[in-house]
Write a protein that holds these residues in place. Structure first.
Motif, short mmCIF file in Angstrom:
data_model
loop_
_atom_site.label_atom_id
_atom_site.label_comp_id
_atom_site.label_asym_id
_atom_site.label_seq_id
_atom_site.Cartn_x
_atom_site.Cartn_y
_atom_site.Cartn_z
N THR A 69 70.98 89.34 19.61
CA THR A 69 71.91 90.26 18.97
C THR A 69 71.17 91.30 18.15
OG1 THR A 69 73.57 88.50 18.84
CG2 THR A 69 73.91 90.46 17.45
N GLY A 70 71.46 92.55 18.46
CA GLY A 70 70.85 93.64 17.70
C GLY A 70 69.51 94.10 18.21
N SER A 71 68.92 93.36 19.18
CA SER A 71 67.59 93.77 19.67
C SER A 71 67.55 93.90 21.19
CB SER A 71 66.53 92.76 19.22
OG SER A 71 66.79 91.48 19.76
N GLY A 72 68.69 93.87 21.86
CA GLY A 72 68.73 94.12 23.29
C GLY A 72 68.34 92.92 24.13
N THR A 73 68.09 93.19 25.42
CA THR A 73 67.73 92.15 26.38
C THR A 73 66.24 92.19 26.63
OG1 THR A 73 69.91 92.31 27.44
CG2 THR A 73 68.13 91.29 28.71
N ARG A 74 65.58 91.03 26.48
CA ARG A 74 64.14 90.94 26.63
C ARG A 74 63.78 89.92 27.70
NH1 ARG A 74 61.22 93.37 22.58
NH2 ARG A 74 62.47 94.13 20.82
N VAL A 75 62.59 90.12 28.27
CA VAL A 75 62.07 89.16 29.23
C VAL A 75 61.70 87.87 28.49
CG1 VAL A 75 60.27 88.71 30.96
CG2 VAL A 75 61.18 91.03 30.67
N SER A 76 62.06 86.74 29.06
CA SER A 76 61.79 85.46 28.42
C SER A 76 60.29 85.25 28.25
CB SER A 76 62.36 84.32 29.26
OG SER A 76 61.94 83.07 28.77
N THR A 77 59.91 84.66 27.12
CA THR A 77 58.49 84.38 26.87
C THR A 77 58.11 82.97 27.29
OG1 THR A 77 59.04 83.70 24.62
CG2 THR A 77 58.36 85.99 24.94
N THR A 78 59.09 82.18 27.71
CA THR A 78 58.79 80.78 28.07
C THR A 78 59.00 80.51 29.56
OG1 THR A 78 61.05 80.17 27.47
CG2 THR A 78 59.34 79.96 25.78
N LYS A 79 59.85 81.25 30.22
CA LYS A 79 60.15 81.01 31.63
C LYS A 79 58.89 81.06 32.49
CE LYS A 79 62.54 80.86 35.53
NZ LYS A 79 63.28 79.68 35.96
N TRP A 80 57.96 81.96 32.13
CA TRP A 80 56.77 82.17 32.97
C TRP A 80 55.58 81.34 32.50
CZ3 TRP A 80 58.34 84.93 36.98
CH2 TRP A 80 59.48 85.71 36.81
N GLU A 81 55.89 80.33 31.65
CA GLU A 81 54.87 79.41 31.16
C GLU A 81 53.72 80.14 30.47
OE1 GLU A 81 53.70 76.99 34.43
OE2 GLU A 81 55.64 76.02 34.62
N ILE A 82 54.05 81.15 29.71
CA ILE A 82 53.07 81.89 28.92
C ILE A 82 53.52 81.84 27.47
CG2 ILE A 82 52.00 84.14 28.51
CD1 ILE A 82 52.46 84.81 31.40
N ALA A 83 52.67 81.36 26.60
CA ALA A 83 53.04 81.28 25.19
C ALA A 83 53.08 82.67 24.61
CB ALA A 83 52.02 80.43 24.44
N PRO A 84 54.04 82.97 23.74
CA PRO A 84 54.16 84.31 23.17
C PRO A 84 52.87 84.79 22.50
CG PRO A 84 56.08 82.99 22.66
CD PRO A 84 55.11 82.07 23.30
N LYS A 85 52.11 83.87 21.87
CA LYS A 85 50.92 84.31 21.15
C LYS A 85 49.84 84.83 22.07
CE LYS A 85 48.92 79.63 20.96
NZ LYS A 85 48.45 78.56 20.07
#
Length: 479
Positions: A69-85
């Protein structure tokens, strides 16, 4: 640009979802990146917003994207087995670096033309297809073999092209040059880029005209140069202003477009040319002369370049095929002292190992062929016709709201709007009605100026384009 297939049995929203998933998989949208808004994507794809919402819902259901909410639609950071960091912050990279992006107005115009190619284009500074020597070049390519060698060529440029340019410059511009003093480039902008990057240093002060095409090129700011203005009146710049800027700021170079100046169309007066060269000689100050429009002179002899009067080697002379033949060939040239030509050729070799040899071969043949002179004559006649058509339409549609001086060459008409108009609102109104142009502030002017380029629009579209601009102007005034 990809569009969903309306004749396919697969629903539109599924096609869009599959397409977005593919772009994500290919790395165009990395994990954590923001997708285009529903409204923007719907406009680009020519579908209803509800269709895009359904596509996003499909992607969210599989965990490929997530909505916050308030920041739009983003690509998942966990679906592709890649940690956000571990995900690079591509937005930060895109906003970083020393090379600045194009000006917002120029990006807006380009995006509008990409989104809707049917817009009447008074913005693009290039020749329309009907003005280019397409048939002549096709004939040359059928008559000659251009594939005898496809390796890297001389970094200073294809030698037969430089030899052809020596003859061309002597015959058409009264400039004496040797093949060793010529550097072939991909156009005037690459010539300017090489000069700003290789011959100047961050913090150097340079003088450019006001208004000037140079203001629309962020490469000057990217190079860390300090820009100082030389006001342009109906007779060009005042040479005394150069002396004043040198005394006050120790400018190291002067950039000028003396013949059919972009954007104003003015021609530097003969006496001022002499005085400008005298000032450069006294101050040991280099002049960069950008001369893409001289041969478009509609009547009589084209004005002489400064370089033809340069007796001591103060002038770096830049020319291009783009405004007299075809921008797609990507052929330009610079006449410079040999050590400068070699220095810039070395820098350009580090960028791309030199230009493609095939366009250089085509350009060399065209310059030396019997097609060249008739093409120039036809080009001048057609540009004159388009200019007159534009002038007639403006006088008809906006007799009291616009003022201009009619140019005797070039591709542009520089107009002063009588009312005070906000550039952004006027451009928005124009795009909404189906026409694009360049606001004067892009070239360093105050709001209330517009540059119309009449070479790009089709002849039959010019009156309609002016009518659309008139509607936009009146709407902006009313707003």
């Amino acid at each position: 640009m990809w569009k969903p297939d309306r004749h396919s049995r697969q629903p539109l929203y599924e096609q869009i979802a599959d397409h977005i998933e593919q772009r994500i998989a290919y790395g165009e949208f990395p994990p954590g990146s923001l997708l285009p808004s529903e409204r923007k994507l719907a406009a680009e794809l020519g579908v209803n917003r509800s269709t895009v919402i359904m596509a996003f819902d499909e992607l969210r259901a599989t965990g490929i994207v997530e909505r916050r909410t308030g920041s739009g639609t983003r690509v998942s950071t966990t679906k592709w087995e890649i940690a956000p960091k571990h995900t690079p912050n591509w937005k930060r990279y895109a906003q970083g670096g020393q090379f600045l992006p194009n000006l917002p107005f120029m990006r807006k115009i380009r995006e509008a033309l990409t989104r809707d190619p049917s817009l009447i284009d008074f913005a693009s500074g290039e020749l329309a297809a009907d003005l280019a020597p397409i048939n002549e070049i096709a004939a040359l390519m059928s008559e000659h073999r251009y594939t005898s060698y496809l390796g890297y060529d001389n970094p200073q440029g294809y030698i037969p092209l430089r030899q052809a340019l020596v003859s061309y410059l002597a015959e058409h511009r009264n400039i004496r040059a040797t093949e060793a003093s010529i550097l072939v480039t991909s156009g005037s902008q690459q010539s300017l880029y090489l000069i700003t990057q290789c011959l100047l240093s961050p913090g150097d002060a340079v003088a450019i005209e006001d208004p000037s095409y140079c203001y629309s090129l962020p490469m000057f700011q990217s190079a860390g140069l300090r820009l100082f203005r030389l006001p342009v009146d109906p007779y060009g710049v005042h040479p005394e202003d150069v002396r004043a800027l040198y005394k006050k700021h120790r400018i190291k170079m002067v950039f000028t477009n003396p013949n059919f100046h972009n954007p104003t169309g003015t021609v530097l007066a003969a006496e001022r040319r002499k005085q400008l060269l005298e000032a450069a000689s006294e101050l040991a100050l280099p002049i960069v002369e950008d001369d893409p429009f001289s041969l478009t002179a509609y009547e009589g002899t084209p004005p002489s370049p400064l370089k033809s009067m340069d007796e001591i080697g103060s002038v770096l002379y830049i020319g291009s095929f783009s405004k007299i033949a075809a921008s797609g060939l990507r052929i330009g040239w610079m006449v410079a002292p040999r050590e400068i030509a070699e220095r810039l050729a070395d820098a350009r070799q580090q960028m791309d190992f030199g230009l493609s040899v095939i366009p250089q071969q085509v350009a060399a043949q065209f310059l030396s062929s019997s097609y060249f002179a008739p093409h120039l004559k036809r080009l001048r006649m057609q540009l004159l016709f388009k200019r007159d058509l534009l002038v007639e339409a403006l006088n008809k549609e906006l007799p009291d709201l616009i003022r201009f001086a009619v140019p005797s060459g070039g591709l542009h008409l520089w107009c002063k709007l009588v009312p005070e108009i906000h550039d952004g609102r006027l451009l928005e109104e124009g795009i909404r009605r189906g026409v694009v142009f360049v606001p004067g502030s892009v070239y360093g002017s105050d709001s209330g100026f517009v540059r119309f380029t009449f070479a790009r629009a089709r002849t039959e579209d010019i009156p309609a384009g002016v009518a659309k601009f008139a509607e936009a102007l009146r709407a902006a005034i009313g707003g």
